[in-house]
Design a protein around this motif. Structure first.
Motif, PDB file in Angstrom:
ATOM      1  N   MET A   1       5.908  27.601  19.584  1.00  0.00           N
ATOM      2  CA  MET A   1       5.748  28.102  20.945  1.00  0.00           C
ATOM      3  C   MET A   1       7.107  28.211  21.619  1.00  0.00           C
ATOM      4  O   MET A   1       8.040  27.472  21.273  1.00  0.00           O
ATOM      5  CB  MET A   1       4.849  27.173  21.782  1.00  0.00           C
ATOM      6  CG  MET A   1       3.479  26.925  21.201  1.00  0.00           C
ATOM      7  SD  MET A   1       2.548  25.676  22.139  1.00  0.00           S
ATOM      8  CE  MET A   1       2.158  26.598  23.614  1.00  0.00           C
ATOM      9  N   VAL A   2       7.215  29.111  22.606  1.00  0.00           N
ATOM     10  CA  VAL A   2       8.430  29.193  23.431  1.00  0.00           C
ATOM     11  C   VAL A   2       8.028  29.297  24.900  1.00  0.00           C
ATOM     12  O   VAL A   2       6.926  29.739  25.237  1.00  0.00           O
ATOM     13  CB  VAL A   2       9.339  30.388  23.057  1.00  0.00           C
ATOM     14  CG1 VAL A   2       9.900  30.226  21.659  1.00  0.00           C
ATOM     15  CG2 VAL A   2       8.621  31.713  23.201  1.00  0.00           C
TER      16      VAL A   2
ATOM     17  N   ILE B   1       8.645  28.989  33.899  1.00  0.00           N
ATOM     18  CA  ILE B   1       8.317  30.233  34.588  1.00  0.00           C
ATOM     19  C   ILE B   1       7.710  31.214  33.587  1.00  0.00           C
ATOM     20  O   ILE B   1       7.877  31.068  32.386  1.00  0.00           O
ATOM     21  CB  ILE B   1       9.554  30.859  35.271  1.00  0.00           C
ATOM     22  CG1 ILE B   1      10.666  31.139  34.240  1.00  0.00           C
ATOM     23  CG2 ILE B   1      10.074  29.957  36.382  1.00  0.00           C
ATOM     24  CD1 ILE B   1      11.856  31.885  34.818  1.00  0.00           C
ATOM     25  N   MET B   2       7.030  32.211  34.107  1.00  0.00           N
ATOM     26  CA  MET B   2       6.409  33.269  33.308  1.00  0.00           C
ATOM     27  C   MET B   2       5.535  32.706  32.195  1.00  0.00           C
ATOM     28  O   MET B   2       5.859  32.780  31.013  1.00  0.00           O
ATOM     29  CB  MET B   2       7.441  34.226  32.721  1.00  0.00           C
ATOM     30  CG  MET B   2       6.811  35.501  32.190  1.00  0.00           C
ATOM     31  SD  MET B   2       7.991  36.597  31.413  1.00  0.00           S
ATOM     32  CE  MET B   2       6.891  37.937  30.946  1.00  0.00           C
ATOM     33  N   GLY B   3       4.419  32.142  32.571  1.00  0.00           N
ATOM     34  CA  GLY B   3       3.464  31.634  31.602  1.00  0.00           C
ATOM     35  C   GLY B   3       2.096  31.541  32.231  1.00  0.00           C
ATOM     36  O   GLY B   3       1.943  31.678  33.445  1.00  0.00           O
ATOM     37  N   GLY B   4       1.108  31.304  31.392  1.00  0.00           N
ATOM     38  CA  GLY B   4      -0.230  31.080  31.910  1.00  0.00           C
ATOM     39  C   GLY B   4      -0.325  29.728  32.585  1.00  0.00           C
ATOM     40  O   GLY B   4       0.556  28.866  32.436  1.00  0.00           O
ATOM     41  N   THR B   5      -1.381  29.514  33.323  1.00  0.00           N
ATOM     42  CA  THR B   5      -1.582  28.249  34.018  1.00  0.00           C
ATOM     43  C   THR B   5      -1.952  27.158  33.022  1.00  0.00           C
ATOM     44  O   THR B   5      -2.882  27.329  32.226  1.00  0.00           O
ATOM     45  CB  THR B   5      -2.695  28.383  35.074  1.00  0.00           C
ATOM     46  OG1 THR B   5      -2.340  29.418  35.986  1.00  0.00           O
ATOM     47  CG2 THR B   5      -2.899  27.082  35.832  1.00  0.00           C
ATOM     48  N   ALA B   6      -1.209  26.050  33.041  1.00  0.00           N
ATOM     49  CA  ALA B   6      -1.528  24.920  32.178  1.00  0.00           C
ATOM     50  C   ALA B   6      -2.924  24.393  32.517  1.00  0.00           C
ATOM     51  O   ALA B   6      -3.339  24.403  33.675  1.00  0.00           O
ATOM     52  CB  ALA B   6      -0.486  23.820  32.347  1.00  0.00           C
TER      53      ALA B   6
ATOM     54  N   ALA C   1       2.967  28.387  28.584  1.00  0.00           N
ATOM     55  CA  ALA C   1       3.902  28.912  27.599  1.00  0.00           C
ATOM     56  C   ALA C   1       4.053  30.405  27.772  1.00  0.00           C
ATOM     57  O   ALA C   1       3.181  31.087  28.297  1.00  0.00           O
ATOM     58  CB  ALA C   1       3.425  28.592  26.187  1.00  0.00           C
ATOM     59  N   LEU C   2       5.188  30.908  27.323  1.00  0.00           N
ATOM     60  CA  LEU C   2       5.433  32.344  27.307  1.00  0.00           C
ATOM     61  C   LEU C   2       4.787  32.984  26.091  1.00  0.00           C
ATOM     62  O   LEU C   2       4.230  34.080  26.153  1.00  0.00           O
ATOM     63  CB  LEU C   2       6.944  32.602  27.302  1.00  0.00           C
ATOM     64  CG  LEU C   2       7.398  34.040  27.068  1.00  0.00           C
ATOM     65  CD1 LEU C   2       6.926  34.931  28.212  1.00  0.00           C
ATOM     66  CD2 LEU C   2       8.909  34.097  26.927  1.00  0.00           C
ATOM     67  N   TRP C   3       4.859  32.285  24.962  1.00  0.00           N
ATOM     68  CA  TRP C   3       4.361  32.847  23.709  1.00  0.00           C
ATOM     69  C   TRP C   3       4.056  31.727  22.726  1.00  0.00           C
ATOM     70  O   TRP C   3       4.714  30.691  22.726  1.00  0.00           O
ATOM     71  CB  TRP C   3       5.419  33.780  23.109  1.00  0.00           C
ATOM     72  CG  TRP C   3       5.088  34.288  21.732  1.00  0.00           C
ATOM     73  CD1 TRP C   3       4.411  35.420  21.411  1.00  0.00           C
ATOM     74  CD2 TRP C   3       5.403  33.651  20.495  1.00  0.00           C
ATOM     75  NE1 TRP C   3       4.283  35.523  20.049  1.00  0.00           N
ATOM     76  CE2 TRP C   3       4.885  34.446  19.474  1.00  0.00           C
ATOM     77  CE3 TRP C   3       6.071  32.467  20.164  1.00  0.00           C
ATOM     78  CZ2 TRP C   3       5.007  34.105  18.123  1.00  0.00           C
ATOM     79  CZ3 TRP C   3       6.194  32.120  18.832  1.00  0.00           C
ATOM     80  CH2 TRP C   3       5.677  32.949  17.835  1.00  0.00           C
ATOM     81  N   ALA C   4       3.056  31.940  21.869  1.00  0.00           N
ATOM     82  CA  ALA C   4       2.756  31.026  20.770  1.00  0.00           C
ATOM     83  C   ALA C   4       2.292  31.836  19.573  1.00  0.00           C
ATOM     84  O   ALA C   4       1.645  32.872  19.723  1.00  0.00           O
ATOM     85  CB  ALA C   4       1.690  30.012  21.178  1.00  0.00           C
TER      86      ALA C   4
END
Length: 196
Positions: free
Chosen positions: A99-100, A109-114, A121-124
């Motif tokens: 993941m990044v 910043i720039m991710g879905g809500t935990a 995360a931005l990407w996985a």
């Protein structure tokens, strides 16, 4: 936008003085005159990482990616920061997850809500053919830090326990001519937002 002349010099300002008020040299500040209407690019900084990076998996623990960090001090507190990322991520073990995420100082910043154990995360990616693949991740994000203090933007990575996160290389990184090494770039640009 009003054009005010002081001492025969034209000065652009994004708002106007109230009736019967006069700007003086002591009442105006540098930031009054820096951003013309419509805004513009005030500064741009970038980092280009060509070497590889690995991170031993420890699910739930994020780590900074070495040399993918940009420091910027915004000129205006109203500026936006345009963040551009291009990276290539892999994993040494199949089928395990890498993941990044993007950070502004200590804030993701720039991710879905935990949600519960789910990370912002931005990407996985789950690597089912880890020995031969990387995944390219591109991101564009317009941030609003609302500060004129030094600000750090950086990339962080995480790998599932029992695996290793890789950057700029495949999981097994074989020394053969049909595999490659890949770059990562992180660019931040301060954009002044003018009043139209």
């Amino acid at each position: 936008m009003a054009i005010t002349t002081l001492n025969n010099l034209s000065i652009n300002r994004s708002d106007t003085a109230a009736a019967d008020n006069v700007w003086t040299a002591t009442s105006a500040t540098a930031t009054d005159f820096q951003a013309a209407a419509g805004g513009g690019l005030l500064q741009l900084k970038t980092v280009y990482k060509q070497d590889t990076f690995t991170l031993t998996g420890n699910s739930g623990t994020w780590s900074d990616v070495t040399d993918v960090t940009v420091d910027i001090t915004p000129t205006l507190s109203t500026s936006k920061i345009l963040v551009l990322l291009c990276t290539n991520v892999g994993n040494t073990t199949s089928p395990y997850v890498s993941m990044v995420r993007l950070m502004r100082d200590s804030t993701a910043i720039m991710g879905g809500t935990a949600d519960s154990n789910r990370n912002m995360a931005l990407w996985a990616g789950k690597f089912h053919n880890a020995t031969a693949t990387t995944e390219n991740t591109n991101a564009i994000y317009l941030d609003a830090p609302a500060t004129t203090s030094a600000t750090t933007y950086k990339l962080q990575g995480m790998a599932e326990t029992g695996s290793t996160f890789t950057l700029n290389r495949t999981g097994d990184d074989p020394d053969i001519n049909y595999t490659g090494r890949y770059p990562t770039t992180l660019t931040v640009a301060e954009i002044a937002v003018g009043i139209l």
